[in-house]
Design an enzyme around this catalytic site. Sequence first.
Site: not given
Length: 281
Positions: A62, A140, A153, A155-157
């Site tokens: 994980d 992405s 999504y 923000a994380s990328k």
Amino acid sequence: MDFFAGKVAVITGGSSGIGLATARLLADRKAKLVIAARSMDRLVEAASELAKKTEVLPVRTDVQSEADCRNLIDKAVERFGRIDILVNNAGVSMRAMFRDLDLSVIRRSMDVNFYGTVYCTKYALPYLLESKGTVVGVISVAGFKGLPGRTGYSASKFAVYGFLDALRVEHLYDGLHVMLFAPGFTASNIRKSAMTADGSPQGESPRDEGKMMTAEQCARHMLSGIRRRKRRMVLTLLGKITVFFNKFSPGFVDRVEWRVMAREPDSPLRMESGRGMLNRQ
């Protein structure tokens, strides 16, 4: 001899989608594989297929857990003695307006997409520096241009982009290859498992998966980029156009992007637009 023959590749999210497609192509090229995912059953199934062509080690991981990521790298080195390629592919998406979003969705997006990349890269880095190897961050178009309805999504990328871009410069003269890989819309399970506003999976993809780039096509591009030691790759015509025009006409891209995303079935943008019109009446 193939470029990848004998190299050791660690792939997170390796039991399905782009991760499994990449593992299959590397197996064809006689690379040694370490595949990681949360489901041991799916890992064992994937490993039994890959083992017909190469050595493979499945490790339940994980990526939200720093301890799991460290264990993954430790097991890889214990088994194969080196790491040449790390593909940070494990990821989770989301689909909801920020105003409606439970903040746990943002947190999980960051934990999986960003911190999963950070943890695995941290523990693999000494071995990648030794082998002058490659670290890949699967981001992405959302890592270049914020997508409405995908705040967590995006923000994380963006965070992964910044982290790996800085890492590249830190090791500019150490032989480390860092590649940011943006597939665009690719047929995979990520949209089916995408989180809704309360964190539950949406279950069905809002897009026609049959019209998208396949995971195998995406994986072929990734291996080409690794071989050529590309800094970044943006796939699909729509992705390339979005990234290019956003540099020169961001307002125009904002409007086009809104219309494209609003056309999705049950689009949160369309519902937001309807709510706004009601509020103005």
